[in-house]
Design an enzyme around this catalytic site. Structure first.
Site, short mmCIF file in Angstrom:
data_model
loop_
_atom_site.label_atom_id
_atom_site.label_comp_id
_atom_site.label_asym_id
_atom_site.label_seq_id
_atom_site.Cartn_x
_atom_site.Cartn_y
_atom_site.Cartn_z
N ASP A 181 38.70 29.51 32.35
CA ASP A 181 38.95 30.72 31.88
C ASP A 181 38.46 31.57 30.00
OD1 ASP A 181 38.36 31.79 34.71
OD2 ASP A 181 40.90 32.33 34.37
N ASP A 214 32.09 30.32 39.41
CA ASP A 214 32.41 31.19 38.88
C ASP A 214 32.16 30.28 37.24
OD1 ASP A 214 33.82 31.70 41.05
OD2 ASP A 214 34.90 33.55 39.84
N1 GLY Z 1 36.40 34.23 37.87
C1 GLY Z 1 36.80 35.27 39.11
C2 GLY Z 1 36.10 35.88 39.71
O1 GLY Z 1 34.69 36.65 39.50
O2 GLY Z 1 36.41 37.58 39.67
#
Ligand code: GLY
Length: 348
Positions: A67, A125
């Site tokens: 992240d 993601d």
């Molecule tokens: N990256 C996590 C989401 O999109 O909830």
């Protein structure tokens, strides 16, 4: 290493819920303020953006999950783009180094989560973290960042997508690079098309084409865009939280997926000759998001811009509520929209 502090995340039961810098969405509010500064050039907004940005600096050292790309690129990345503050550049480069430590050459991906549930999980993601690597490639001229990003995108293209161009949420790999399993964490079920996942995909492959000019990435972005436009079930084009969720009035929608898609499709429209179809669809999304059904009145919605996003329905978290990244990508999409249309904020 910057100030410690809280940042707006979402709302629940009429109250704002905040987060601290390690939470994956901590960079979106600073980024939202940078877009507000980009629109307005207002020094007070810039001061607020700088203050909020400093609150996430510590995350530049994050090597325990992917992240760091979201967190640092949306905050410091936008801050550097708009101010050229040299102190920000160091933060962005350090963050890209941290993210690169998660790249596994045999697998050909950067690892998303260090979860005991999976050997080596990669979520769709993660395509969104590639822009940090692309940016640092430009800043340093060190091609290894771009190589890592494009290899990740190639591996993901091979393993995350089904024949209809929809995407699994999670693919986990064995240490020899073979696939351990394909499943979901936030979608309706393993084989469903989680709405935000498809949005992350079209956004990520549009970035990959912008940076590489590789036609395979363009085709991938266009295939995902076609899937989104074909599978949407609502009249206003704001997707249900999962494209396989039942089409009933009670099923929550995900305004964040619409914001991300709108921003991606505007960029995609500028990269192809016949891009009008993408621009028109993005415009439809932006009109819907800017209607009373989604755009909150000033002074309501705990200060967030948009209503009706869904974070993680299967985990009972952030359902039909404001979320900071819906606001971030909505403003990004509006900046892109205004650039394409040649509209200046001051003349609105
Ligand atoms: N990256 C996590 C989401 O999109 O909830």
């Amino acid at each position: 290493q910057g100030q410690v502090g809280i940042l707006p995340r979402t709302a629940k039961d009429g109250k704002m819920i905040t987060c601290e810098s390690p939470w994956w969405t901590s960079g979106f509010y600073p980024g939202t303020l940078w877009y507000c500064y980009e629109y307005s050039n207002d020094p007070q907004v810039r001061a607020a953006a700088e203050e909020m940005t400093s609150r996430v600096e510590r995350q530049k050292y994050t090597t325990s999950n992917h992240d760091v790309g979201f967190i640092i690129n949306c905050s410091f990345g936008n801050g550097y783009r708009l101010t050229h503050n040299e102190a920000y550049r160091e933060v962005i480069e350090t963050a890209a180094k941290s993210l690169s430590t998660r790249f596994h050459p045999v697998t050909g991906c950067t690892r998303s989560w260090n979860s005991k549930k999976w050997q080596f999980s990669v979520i769709i993601d993660n395509m969104m973290n590639l822009d940090l690597l692309f940016y640092v490639n430009h800043l340093t001229n060190d091609s290894k960042y771009k190589e890592v990003a494009l290899r990740h995108a190639e591996t993901t293209m091979k393993n995350h997508f089904r024949n209809d161009h929809s995407s699994y949420h999670v693919v986990s790999y064995n240490s020899d690079g073979s696939v351990e399993m394909k499943c979901t964490h936030q979608g309706k079920n393993d084989d469903s098309s989680w709405a935000r996942g498809q949005a992350w995909g079209v956004y990520g492959y549009t970035s990959c084409y912008r940076e590489s000019k590789d036609a395979a990435f363009l085709q991938q972005a266009q295939n995902i865009a076609a899937l989104i436009m074909e599978r949407v079930k609502t009249d206003d084009a704001i997707p249900l939280w999962d494209y396989d969720a039942p089409n009933t009035p009670e099923t929550p929608r995900d305004a964040s997926a619409a914001s991300i898609t709108a921003s991606a499709l505007i960029e995609l429209s500028t990269l192809v000759e016949d891009g009008q179809v993408y621009f028109d669809y993005a415009e439809k999304l932006l009109k819907s998001l800017s209607s009373d059904a989604y755009l909150a009145k000033i002074g309501t919605n705990q200060g967030f811009i948009l209503m009706h996003s869904t974070g993680s329905l299967p985990n009972g978290s952030e359902i039909d509520t404001p979320i900071n990244y819906a606001d971030y990508y909505y403003l990004e999409a509006l900046v892109r929209y205004m650039q394409v249309k040649g509209i200046d904020y001051k003349s609105l």
